[in-house]
Design a protein around this motif. Structure first.
Motif, mmCIF file in Angstrom:
data_model
loop_
_atom_site.group_PDB
_atom_site.id
_atom_site.type_symbol
_atom_site.label_atom_id
_atom_site.label_comp_id
_atom_site.label_asym_id
_atom_site.label_seq_id
_atom_site.Cartn_x
_atom_site.Cartn_y
_atom_site.Cartn_z
ATOM 1 N N UNK A 94 -8.228 6.294 6.510
ATOM 2 C CA UNK A 94 -8.745 5.040 7.045
ATOM 3 C C UNK A 94 -7.947 3.828 6.577
ATOM 4 N N UNK A 95 -7.856 2.843 7.460
ATOM 5 C CA UNK A 95 -7.169 1.586 7.139
ATOM 6 C C UNK A 95 -7.802 0.476 7.959
ATOM 7 N N UNK A 96 -8.706 -0.255 7.336
ATOM 8 C CA UNK A 96 -9.280 -1.436 7.976
ATOM 9 C C UNK A 96 -9.929 -1.179 9.315
ATOM 10 N N UNK A 97 -10.686 -0.105 9.434
ATOM 11 C CA UNK A 97 -11.355 0.211 10.688
ATOM 12 C C UNK A 97 -10.513 1.061 11.626
ATOM 13 N N UNK A 98 -9.253 1.276 11.290
ATOM 14 C CA UNK A 98 -8.370 2.147 12.061
ATOM 15 C C UNK A 98 -8.002 3.355 11.203
ATOM 16 N N UNK A 99 -7.200 4.247 11.764
ATOM 17 C CA UNK A 99 -6.649 5.367 11.020
ATOM 18 C C UNK A 99 -5.132 5.189 10.932
ATOM 19 N N UNK A 100 -4.606 5.296 9.727
ATOM 20 C CA UNK A 100 -3.176 5.189 9.483
ATOM 21 C C UNK A 100 -2.609 6.580 9.242
ATOM 22 N N UNK A 101 -1.457 6.865 9.848
ATOM 23 C CA UNK A 101 -0.758 8.131 9.653
ATOM 24 C C UNK A 101 0.712 7.812 9.449
#
Length: 405
Positions: free
Chosen positions: A365-372
């Motif tokens: 998770x990253x600030x309401x999004x998903x980081x990959x």
């Protein structure tokens, strides 16, 4: 600019950073943020995706797979280290759904029946508590194995087992289970130990009768739409040149004796000779492209791989939370190869990072999004690349959210 993959003291960017992927005006500042982070930390190559649920909002690659020769692409497979545990955990959970894997079964009898017995080593006896380790303890890092337990090929391991190189993952399990004293009783405490998942890989092979890479492909990768060229267990290489995956760059000062047959411990780098991914396949041996990793993350986030039994096993707080929990809480804990964010209300998220001295990867998770992201190097010292790149992107997100991303 030319720089051969392998061991180097540093890397400095000069000139333009090659960039690929769809260029969108709303993400121009994110492009700049990532490139600035790469220049600051000497990152040779990486690929980054941002997702909202299962929708990929951003997919860009930067820098070099081999400096001056091959650009890094979103399709470039790169070693993902401990994210391999999530692939293994997902395969185990799929077998839980099928009723073929009992998480409360004892691990040692299964291993012994298949011929994987703790090694008999001079001057020591296997820890008597090994017999109490359950499969769920392995998947939750709650076996009592210390973090320092052997988990991949070493020259000392090969000598003790009187075996030539390369060693098989089953050899690593035999040695570690014979050579290691548990630091705690099984099920009582969390301690991250790679040998736990090397062992899980062998148990999954015993249960299914399939080689570990094949069972992960059948149970996880194929259902997630990930092709054979996008995800595979990497091998120990003498040098760059395998077109299937990235070239790797080590900037730490550490030396590594070669684990390649016939090289007699020649001193070299971690990525070329000094690290045998196959011997720790289920714990840290996989290579995935960015595209493969974000499709895997989307599949597990969207519960497309798991049924009711698997989800219950994944989300039930582990037993170790009642003891030495290693900093985990009911709201965020390690379970079955994933770090699980379990807020009282809201969306559940999964996370894992992967770190080698020559590669880095992350999804979460990253600030309401998903980081990959995946990268073919790491920093010279802590904080490692997964942390500094995450922080750079998290610092950009308030600006993005203000623009109603």
């Amino acid at each position: 600019m030319t720089l051969s993959p392998g061991k180097h003291p540093a890397f400095d960017w000069r000139g333009r950073i090659p960039t690929s992927g769809e260029r969108e005006p709303r993400f121009l500042n994110l492009d700049r943020t990532i490139r600035a982070c790469m220049r600051r930390h000497g990152t040779t190559g990486c690929a980054v995706a941002l997702m909202a649920g299962e929708d990929c909002l951003y997919r860009r690659a930067f820098g070099w797979s081999e400096v001056g020769a091959r650009p890094f692409l979103a399709t470039t497979p790169c070693r993902v280290a401990s994210i391999s545990k999530s692939l293994t955990g997902a395969a185990a959970l799929r077998l839980v759904d099928e009723g073929r894997l009992d998480l409360d079964a004892l691990a040692l009898p299964l291993l012994m029946e298949s011929g994987i017995a703790p090694a008999s080593l001079p001057g020591r006896m296997p820890d008597p508590r090994l017999g109490a380790i359950r499969i769920r303890d392995l998947l939750d890092h709650a076996t009592g194995f210390p973090r320092s337990a052997p988990y991949t090929t070493t020259l000392e391991m090969a000598a003790a087992l009187r075996s030539g190189l390369p060693l098989l993952p089953a050899d690593v399990v035999r040695y570690s289970w014979g050579a290691t004293d548990l630091a705690a009783a099984p099920g009582r405490a969390f301690e991250y130990a790679n040998i736990n998942f090397v062992t899980v890989g062998r148990i999954l092979e015993i249960i299914t009768g399939e080689p570990y890479p094949a069972l992960v492909r059948r149970l996880v990768l194929d259902p997630a739409g990930i092709g054979p060229g996008e995800a595979f267990v990497s091998t120990n290489m003498a040098g760059p040149g395998d077109p299937r995956e990235a070239g790797y760059y080590q900037f730490t000062p550490n030396d590594f004796p070669s684990l390649l047959p016939g090289e007699d411990g020649r001193i070299g780098s971690e990525p070329y000779g000094g690290f045998d991914p196959n011997s720790m396949d289920a714990s840290g041996g996989w290579a995935l492209s960015l595209d493969a990793l974000y499709r895997f993350a989307a599949a597990v986030e969207g519960d497309r791989l798991f049924g009711a039994r698997a989800i219950q096993a994944l989300t039930t707080p582990p037993d170790y939370l009642a003891g030495e929990a290693g900093g985990y809480t009911l709201d965020r804990f390690y379970s079955k190869g994933f770090v699980l964010y379990r807020p009282p209300a809201g969306v559940r998220h999964l996370e894992h990072a992967g770190m080698l001295q020559h590669a880095s990867a992350y999804y979460g998770p990253a600030g309401g999004l998903q980081l990959v992201f995946v990268a073919n190097c790491n920093r010279r010292e802590e904080p490692w690349l997964d942390r500094v790149l995450r922080e750079a992107i998290m610092n950009w997100l308030p600006e993005a959210n203000a623009g109603a991303l």
